[in-house]
Design a protein around this motif. Sequence first.
Motif, PDB file in Angstrom:
ATOM      1  N   GLN A 120       0.826  -1.211   0.000  1.00 20.90           N
ATOM      2  CA  GLN A 120       0.000   0.000   0.000  1.00 20.90           C
ATOM      3  C   GLN A 120       0.857   1.257   0.000  1.00 20.90           C
ATOM      4  O   GLN A 120       1.738   1.416   0.848  1.00 20.90           O
ATOM      5  N   VAL A 121       0.567   2.131  -0.950  1.00 18.99           N
ATOM      6  CA  VAL A 121       1.177   3.463  -0.993  1.00 18.99           C
ATOM      7  C   VAL A 121       0.072   4.486  -0.809  1.00 18.99           C
ATOM      8  O   VAL A 121      -0.909   4.488  -1.556  1.00 18.99           O
ATOM      9  N   THR A 122       0.233   5.346   0.176  1.00 13.81           N
ATOM     10  CA  THR A 122      -0.742   6.397   0.442  1.00 13.81           C
ATOM     11  C   THR A 122      -0.037   7.735   0.413  1.00 13.81           C
ATOM     12  O   THR A 122       0.947   7.939   1.132  1.00 13.81           O
ATOM     13  N   VAL A 123      -0.526   8.626  -0.430  1.00  8.99           N
ATOM     14  CA  VAL A 123       0.058   9.953  -0.560  1.00  8.99           C
ATOM     15  C   VAL A 123      -0.944  10.968  -0.007  1.00  8.99           C
ATOM     16  O   VAL A 123      -2.052  11.098  -0.539  1.00  8.99           O
ATOM     17  N   SER A 124      -0.556  11.662   1.033  1.00  7.22           N
ATOM     18  CA  SER A 124      -1.449  12.642   1.655  1.00  7.22           C
ATOM     19  C   SER A 124      -1.212  14.014   1.054  1.00  7.22           C
ATOM     20  O   SER A 124      -0.093  14.373   0.686  1.00  7.22           O
ATOM     21  N   SER A 125      -2.292  14.783   0.972  1.00 10.81           N
ATOM     22  CA  SER A 125      -2.190  16.121   0.380  1.00 10.81           C
ATOM     23  C   SER A 125      -1.840  17.158   1.428  1.00 10.81           C
ATOM     24  O   SER A 125      -1.866  16.914   2.613  1.00 10.81           O
TER      25      SER A 125
END
Length: 125
Positions: A120-125
């Motif tokens: 899982q890759v999660t990119v937060s803004s």
Amino acid sequence: QVQLVESGGELVQAGGSLSLSCAASGGIYSSYTMGWFRQAPGKEREFVAAIIWSGADTYYADSVKGRFTISRDRAKNTLYLQMSSLKPEDTAIYYCACARAIINTYYHPRSYYYWGQGTQVTVSS
């Protein structure tokens, strides 16, 4: 029988960088095609990048070109995906895959025979 194990996925801020690894066992031959795909919730699995194991050719989706780099270490039987300038839309489960030939349809998931379990890759803004 090829087995693939991805690692390296985590939460990262937009604009950041991340490197994914895919450890392969069972023998990877020069003529194999290795690929990275990703799947976001509610979306189909999509092509990210591919490489011929001999290293002769690499391919990228337009959405990641210039930001992601696919590479491999033949001695370690490991595939990598170096990701930079990450965007929230890069959030997805990332899978590595192996096709037992050099294929023209490297962008199509059905061209690949072996798959990892995903990271899982999660990119937060």
